[in-house]
Design an enzyme around this catalytic site. Structure first.
Site: not given
Ligand code: ADE
Length: 345
Positions: A132, A31, A194, A114, A184, A200, A191
């Site tokens: 995010d 992350e 999706c 986040y 998306c 949506c 779409c």
């Molecule tokens: N972006 C940040 N962390 C993520 C995750 N675990 N899976 C997909 N995209 C990401």
């Protein structure tokens, strides 16, 4: 959504296999690396860090220089310093274990709202609201939010909260991120593929790529500077360490004038050099590099200097050994520009 995830699961190196327990250290590392960096770029770096430092205590015991060195090329070096500080903080906790709550995680260096939510949900199964840029876009379209970003953030968060499930919240968050990354997308969303197509609102209205709206950004200013490529007779070039705080803090640099908006003339720049060679030679062309808040243009002055009285200025290193140093991308560009300018005579 979870069905879609199970059917289209993206195999990312830090993801636990279905039913397996996630490793909080690996999740945290991924992350931090994924902040401002794409999944494709992060993959090999994540693998290299995990191989070198398999546990948080290993990373905590490493030196900051080693960490910055392996981080080279990922950019935003404050993240690497925070990563190291965070590893030390966690290593000092009972059992060297990551806190499980968003609040506990947020108290650690480099972990914002986040990242805390992502770790709490993916590593510990807490139904935290993960938001995010990808999920913001999905929410803006799903609920047709016409308020521009960043004002829309609290609205998008409220919608995201209504959808976050108690069951498998970590998989749900990753499904929503994957949906934003692969279906998306900002332009030409797919779409038809999706799982939320029928729900949506932006799709129903016919122009999903219009959302989210964004408030107009002020343009990036241009700053200018002159870098000094100082060469000794043995071919070594002067590098020095930047101040610990601020942009590229603690990284090695090719010395330069300050960076400012006004152009530099050669005499004024030369007066700011750390050493005065007998003559300067200006290389043709400029090195351009875009930072978050400004665009930089650096000219390069080449000067040949005597080894006497220059030893204390910094580190003299032949360019073929620059790889041993934590040189940020900008400085690699300067080195490439200088070497190719000199080769062309
Ligand atoms: N972006 C940040 N962390 C993520 C995750 N675990 N899976 C997909 N995209 C990401």
């Amino acid at each position: 959504m979870l069905d879609w995830y199970d059917r289209n699961r993206r195999i990312l190196p830090w993801r636990a296999a279905p039913g397996e327990r996630a490793d909080p250290y690996g999740i945290w590392l991924s992350e931090i690396m994924l902040q401002q960096t794409t999944v494709a770029t992060v993959g090999p770096y994540w693998g290299a860090f995990m191989a070198k430092w398999p546990q948080v205590t290993d990373l905590a015991a490493a030196s900051l220089d080693e960490v910055l060195h392996l981080w080279q090329g990922l950019g935003y070096y404050a993240r690497a310093r925070n990563l190291h500080a965070c590893a030390k903080a966690v290593a000092a906790l009972p059992g060297s274990r990551f806190p499980e709550t968003e609040e506990g995680l947020r108290a650690l260096p480099g972990i914002g709202a986040y990242t805390a939510a992502a770790i709490a949900s993916i590593a510990f199964g807490h139904p935290a609201v993960v938001l995010d840029g990808n999920i913001e876009r999905v929410m803006a379209r799903l609920f047709q939010v016409e308020t521009p970003l960043p004002d829309a953030k609290p609205i998008l968060r409220a919608y995201a909260e209504t959808l976050t499930p108690a069951d498998r919240p970590g998989d749900y968050a990753q499904a929503a991120m994957d949906l934003g990354a692969t279906i998306c997308t900002p332009r030409k969303p797919r779409c038809l593929l999706c799982p939320w197509e029928r729900a949506c609102q932006a799709h129903a209205q016919g122009e999903p790529e219009r959302l989210p709206l964004k408030r107009a950004k002020p343009e990036r200013p241009i700053r200018r500077g002159v870098a000094f490529w100082l060469v000794r007779p043995d071919g070594s070039v002067l590098l020095r360490r930047r101040a610990e705080t601020g942009l590229l803090g603690g990284m090695m640099e090719i010395p330069s004038t300050p960076w400012r908006e006004a152009a530099w003339d050669e005499a004024e720049a030369a007066a700011a050099a750390p050493v005065k060679p007998r003559t300067w030679r200006a290389l043709p062309g400029l090195v351009g590099h875009t930072f978050t808040h400004f665009h930089l243009e650096l000219a390069v002055l080449v000067g040949r200097v005597d080894p006497v009285a220059t030893a204390t200025l910094g580190l003299w290193l032949r360019p073929d050994r620059f790889g041993e140093q934590a040189l940020p991308t900008l400085m690699k560009k300067v080195a490439r520009h200088a070497l190719s300018g000199l080769r062309q005579g």
